[in-house]
Write an enzyme that holds these catalytic residues in place. Structure first.
Site, mmCIF file in Angstrom:
data_model
loop_
_atom_site.group_PDB
_atom_site.id
_atom_site.type_symbol
_atom_site.label_atom_id
_atom_site.label_comp_id
_atom_site.label_asym_id
_atom_site.label_seq_id
_atom_site.Cartn_x
_atom_site.Cartn_y
_atom_site.Cartn_z
ATOM 1 N N ASP A 152 0.836 -1.204 0.000
ATOM 2 C CA ASP A 152 0.000 0.000 0.000
ATOM 3 C C ASP A 152 0.866 1.247 0.000
ATOM 4 O O ASP A 152 0.462 2.292 0.516
ATOM 5 C CB ASP A 152 -0.926 -0.016 1.231
ATOM 6 C CG ASP A 152 -2.044 1.006 1.109
ATOM 7 O OD1 ASP A 152 -2.621 1.383 2.160
ATOM 8 O OD2 ASP A 152 -2.329 1.448 -0.018
ATOM 9 N N LYS A 202 2.752 3.495 -5.660
ATOM 10 C CA LYS A 202 2.233 2.463 -6.559
ATOM 11 C C LYS A 202 3.289 1.965 -7.545
ATOM 12 O O LYS A 202 3.233 0.825 -7.966
ATOM 13 C CB LYS A 202 0.982 2.971 -7.285
ATOM 14 C CG LYS A 202 -0.067 3.541 -6.337
ATOM 15 C CD LYS A 202 -0.325 2.641 -5.119
ATOM 16 C CE LYS A 202 -0.987 3.388 -3.974
ATOM 17 N NZ LYS A 202 -0.986 2.612 -2.693
ATOM 18 N N ASP A 246 -3.246 -3.032 -2.498
ATOM 19 C CA ASP A 246 -4.302 -2.023 -2.496
ATOM 20 C C ASP A 246 -4.196 -1.179 -3.771
ATOM 21 O O ASP A 246 -3.138 -1.094 -4.410
ATOM 22 C CB ASP A 246 -4.167 -1.113 -1.266
ATOM 23 C CG ASP A 246 -5.382 -0.195 -1.095
ATOM 24 O OD1 ASP A 246 -5.226 0.879 -0.490
ATOM 25 O OD2 ASP A 246 -6.474 -0.548 -1.579
ATOM 26 N N ASN A 247 -5.305 -0.556 -4.172
ATOM 27 C CA ASN A 247 -5.316 0.485 -5.209
ATOM 28 C C ASN A 247 -4.951 0.012 -6.615
ATOM 29 O O ASN A 247 -4.363 0.771 -7.397
ATOM 30 C CB ASN A 247 -4.366 1.629 -4.849
ATOM 31 C CG ASN A 247 -4.585 2.139 -3.460
ATOM 32 O OD1 ASN A 247 -3.690 2.066 -2.616
ATOM 33 N ND2 ASN A 247 -5.783 2.634 -3.187
ATOM 34 N N GLU A 258 -11.451 4.186 -0.888
ATOM 35 C CA GLU A 258 -11.843 4.527 0.492
ATOM 36 C C GLU A 258 -12.676 5.807 0.571
ATOM 37 O O GLU A 258 -12.357 6.820 -0.016
ATOM 38 C CB GLU A 258 -10.613 4.657 1.413
ATOM 39 C CG GLU A 258 -9.496 5.530 0.910
ATOM 40 C CD GLU A 258 -8.433 4.758 0.173
ATOM 41 O OE1 GLU A 258 -8.761 3.724 -0.437
ATOM 42 O OE2 GLU A 258 -7.284 5.184 0.175
#
Ligand code: 610
Ligand code: MG
Length: 214
Positions: free
Chosen positions: A141, A144, A169-170, A199
């Site tokens: 996380d 990126k 994540d993401n 989120e």
């Protein structure tokens, strides 16, 4: 100038959450970030997916890349069995300082080792510094564009074993295209996408679970 956003988040936790109660720390952060000030925590839409994967893996050794304020650190550590360890890596000292206090408010400091520094520098030192031979679970996380180089580093350092689970994540927003392409096409991983929401918003995002096949 006044407090930073992470410091304001910490104040909300200290005011609204019960010491030693991880669920109340999670709820206090989610309330604050949904109603007062957005922040890049994995949050309460993706959080239950993170919880389910952590519970399924029940890791003895876990690694988190990108602590930020410690929200996902608390989510993961609260589910760990006695004797299990979570190492979380954060290179911004101000964020690390807030995270330590949030993790302590949840009463989880004995399950968590927060290491200040860059993941690229730390990963090659993990075996010697922590006596860890491999990770059962890794939560990605952080920046990126670091996801792909860091899992290749984990592979090269022999820190993944058959069955190790990566959860990223993401993968949609902000997006991690090179990472996704790698884990979805490499014969060394079995990958699965869990669709959810960015989120505290209605935008699409999701988590990618990738099992290392050895
Ligand atoms: O950018 C995002 N996350 C980056 C997270 C970055 C966090 O990880 C640390 N870090 C970075 N490389 C590191 C290397 N080593 C150690 N810590 C490191 C940074 O100091 C920060 O605390 C993000 C953005 C959105 N968004 O909607 O825009 C939503 C999200 O859920 C996100 O996670
Ligand atoms: Mg994130």
């Amino acid at each position: 100038t006044g407090l930073s956003r992470p410091q304001r988040m910490l104040k909300a936790v200290q005011k609204n959450a019960t010491k030693g109660d991880p669920q109340s720390v999670i709820a206090a952060i989610d309330y604050y970030c949904r109603h007062k000030e957005w922040a890049m925590n994995v949050g309460d839409d993706k959080g239950p997916i993170l919880d389910s994967v952590v519970s399924e893996v029940n890791p003895s050794t876990a690694l988190e890349l990108g602590t930020y304020c410690g929200y996902s650190t608390v989510r993961i550590a609260r589910l760990l069995s006695p004797g299990s360890k979570l190492i979380t890596v954060e290179f911004n000292p101000a964020y690390a300082a807030v995270a330590r206090q949030i993790i302590a408010h949840a009463g989880l400091q004995n399950k968590v080792t927060l290491v200040e520094g860059g993941s690229g520098d730390l990963i090659p030192k993990i075996k010697e510094q922590f006596g860890i031979t491999s990770f059962d679970f890794v939560f990605l996380d952080h920046w990126k564009d670091r996801y792909l180089p860091d899992i290749k580093l984990l592979e090269d350092c022999g820190l993944l074993k058959k069955g190790s689970v990566l959860l990223a994540d993401n993968v949609i927003c902000p997006g991690t295209p090179e990472y996704l392409e790698y884990v979805r096409n490499s014969p060394r991983y079995k990958s699965q996408y869990f669709q959810s929401y960015l989120e505290y918003t209605k935008a699409e995002d999701g988590l990618e679970k990738s099992v290392f096949l050895g």
